[in-house]
Design a protein around this motif. Structure first.
Motif, PDB file in Angstrom:
ATOM      1  N   GLY A  66      33.787  39.850  51.671  1.00 20.86           N
ATOM      2  CA  GLY A  66      33.669  40.675  50.379  1.00 20.86           C
ATOM      3  C   GLY A  66      33.175  40.025  49.192  1.00 20.86           C
ATOM      4  O   GLY A  66      32.395  40.269  48.506  1.00 20.86           O
ATOM      5  N   GLU A  67      33.817  38.654  49.343  1.00 21.82           N
ATOM      6  CA  GLU A  67      33.534  37.539  47.925  1.00 21.82           C
ATOM      7  C   GLU A  67      31.977  37.410  47.770  1.00 21.82           C
ATOM      8  O   GLU A  67      31.405  37.214  46.773  1.00 21.82           O
ATOM      9  N   ASN A 110      36.569  40.986  47.508  1.00 20.32           N
ATOM     10  CA  ASN A 110      35.989  41.126  46.278  1.00 20.32           C
ATOM     11  C   ASN A 110      36.731  42.509  45.549  1.00 20.32           C
ATOM     12  O   ASN A 110      36.808  42.506  44.280  1.00 20.32           O
ATOM     13  N   ILE A 111      37.296  43.255  46.220  1.00 19.60           N
ATOM     14  CA  ILE A 111      38.053  44.597  45.632  1.00 19.60           C
ATOM     15  C   ILE A 111      39.559  44.313  45.791  1.00 19.60           C
ATOM     16  O   ILE A 111      40.170  44.767  44.920  1.00 19.60           O
ATOM     17  N   PHE A 112      39.896  44.399  47.078  1.00 19.52           N
ATOM     18  CA  PHE A 112      41.326  44.165  47.243  1.00 19.52           C
ATOM     19  C   PHE A 112      41.593  43.397  48.649  1.00 19.52           C
ATOM     20  O   PHE A 112      40.642  43.406  49.704  1.00 19.52           O
ATOM     21  N   ARG A 113      42.575  42.448  48.777  1.00 25.12           N
ATOM     22  CA  ARG A 113      42.779  41.663  49.692  1.00 25.12           C
ATOM     23  C   ARG A 113      44.455  42.034  49.984  1.00 25.12           C
ATOM     24  O   ARG A 113      45.398  41.975  49.466  1.00 25.12           O
ATOM     25  N   TYR A 139      35.178  39.171  40.336  1.00 24.79           N
ATOM     26  CA  TYR A 139      35.536  40.530  41.470  1.00 24.79           C
ATOM     27  C   TYR A 139      34.414  41.596  41.511  1.00 24.79           C
ATOM     28  O   TYR A 139      33.499  41.581  40.740  1.00 24.79           O
ATOM     29  N   GLY A 140      34.630  42.591  42.385  1.00 25.41           N
ATOM     30  CA  GLY A 140      33.918  43.567  42.228  1.00 25.41           C
ATOM     31  C   GLY A 140      32.413  43.243  42.844  1.00 25.41           C
ATOM     32  O   GLY A 140      32.405  42.191  43.562  1.00 25.41           O
ATOM     33  N   LEU A 141      31.404  44.371  42.629  1.00 26.25           N
ATOM     34  CA  LEU A 141      30.024  44.256  43.166  1.00 26.25           C
ATOM     35  C   LEU A 141      29.224  43.677  42.051  1.00 26.25           C
ATOM     36  O   LEU A 141      29.262  44.316  41.060  1.00 26.25           O
ATOM     37  N   HIS A 142      28.309  42.859  42.648  1.00 19.39           N
ATOM     38  CA  HIS A 142      27.088  42.324  41.525  1.00 19.39           C
ATOM     39  C   HIS A 142      25.873  42.873  42.339  1.00 19.39           C
ATOM     40  O   HIS A 142      25.369  42.310  43.450  1.00 19.39           O
ATOM     41  N   PRO A 143      25.155  44.011  41.874  1.00 16.80           N
ATOM     42  CA  PRO A 143      24.038  44.629  42.479  1.00 16.80           C
ATOM     43  C   PRO A 143      22.993  43.762  42.751  1.00 16.80           C
ATOM     44  O   PRO A 143      22.368  43.593  44.071  1.00 16.80           O
ATOM     45  N   PRO A 144      22.489  42.830  42.065  1.00 15.26           N
ATOM     46  CA  PRO A 144      21.623  41.949  42.297  1.00 15.26           C
ATOM     47  C   PRO A 144      21.766  41.020  43.649  1.00 15.26           C
ATOM     48  O   PRO A 144      21.079  40.629  44.520  1.00 15.26           O
TER      49      PRO A 144
END
Length: 246
Positions: free
Chosen positions: A23-24, A64-67, A32-37
Motif C-alpha cells: 500500500g505504501e 498506506n491507510i491502516f496496518r 500516508y494515503g493515496l497519491h493519484p499521480p
C-alpha cells in the motif's frame, strides 16, 4: 486479441502473473494515503504489460491507510485491526481499478469479504474467466481472515489462479543480504532459494507466504517498481531483479 498482441504474449516467458505491491507504494512522497499521480504511474506499468497479452492479477497492501499489526501494537484488538487493514486494501484496489480503466484496461476488483455494491465476491472460476477475457483482476481484502498478511493472500491467489510467477514490486531492484539504503556494501542476489530467504531472514515476504510458494514451486520475482518500464522489461527478458525459487 490482435495478432500483434498474440505474438508479444508468446515472446514473454510468463503468460499469467500476479503483481504484489505494498500500500505504501501508492502514497508517493506523502506520509500516508493515496497519491493519484503515483497510482496512475503504476497503472501505466501494468497497462504496458497487459498490452503484451499477459494475463495479470494484482494484490495491493493497505499499509498506506491502516496496518493491522500497528493498530494491534497500539492496544487495538488484533482481529479488529486486521479487518480494518483488509478494508484499506479494498480502497486501494478501487483506486487502482479507476486508474487502469482510465487507461482503457478492463479491471475487476474481487474481494474476499463480500461487499456487492462496490466489488465482486471471490469465486475462483469467475476470476479465472475474467483473466481469460484479458481483464486485470485485483484481489482485495486479503484472504478474508485475520492473522494473514497480503503477502500470504498474494501467494494463495497466485496458486489458485495458476499464475506462473509472483512479481513483487519494491523500492529496490532485488533481494540484498542487508538493507542497501543503509549499507553501501550490501550485495544483491541474482537468485536465492526459498530456504535461504527463510534462514537468512531476507524479508522478501513473510514466512507463511514463502513456505506456500516453496510447496508449490512458485517463483517470486523481486524488482524495483520505481524503475520506469521495469515490469515490462523483466517479462521481455531484460532488467535487474532477483528470482526467489527452485
Amino acid at each position: 486479441m490482435s495478432a500483434a498482441t498474440d505474438t508479444d504474449a508468446r515472446a514473454t516467458k510468463y503468460k499469467r502473473v500476479l503483481l504484489k505491491i505494498s500500500g505504501e507504494a501508492l502514497m508517493g512522497d506523502q506520509g500516508y494515503g493515496l497519491h493519484p499521480p503515483t497510482v496512475e504511474r503504476i497503472a501505466r506499468e501494468v497497462q504496458s504489460v497487459h498490452a503484451l497479452g499477459v494475463e495479470i492479477c494484482m494484490v495491493i497492501g493497505g499499509g498506506n491507510i491502516f496496518r493491522g499489526l500497528q493498530g494491534s501494537a497500539q492496544g487495538m484488538e488484533r482481529t479488529t485491526a486486521d479487518y480494518m487493514g483488509m478494508l484499506a486494501t479494498v480502497m486501494n484496489a478501487l483506486a487502482m481499478q479507476s486508474a487502469l480503466e482510465g487507461l482503457g484496461v478492463f479491471t475487476r476488483v474481487i474481494s474476499a469479504i463480500p461487499m456487492d455494491q462496490v466489488c465482486e465476491p471471490y469465486i475462483r472460476r469467475r476470476a479465472v474467466r475474467h483473466l481469460e477475457k484479458k481483464r486485470v483482476c485485483i484481489f482485495a481484502a486479503g484472504t478474508g481472515n485475520p492473522y494473514f498478511t497480503t503477502d500470504t493472500a498474494a501467494t494463495l491467489r497466485a496458486n489458485e489462479m495458476s499464475c506462473q510467477a509472483i512479481f513483487k514490486g519494491t523500492k529496490v531492484d532485488g533481494v540484498y543480504d542487508k538493507d542497501p539504503v543503509k549499507h553501501d556494501d550490501a550485495v544483491r542476489y541474482d537468485q536465492v532459494s526459498y530456504d535461504e530467504v527463510l534462514q537468512k531472514h531476507l524479508g522478501v515476504m513473510d514466512a507463511s507466504a514463502i513456505a506456500l510458494a516453496r510447496d508449490n514451486s512458485l517463483p517470486i520475482i523481486v524488482f524495483s517498481l520505481d524503475e520506469p518500464g521495469g515490469f515490462r522489461g523483466i517479462l521481455a527478458g531484460e532488467g535487474t531483479y532477483t528470482k526467489v525459487g527452485p
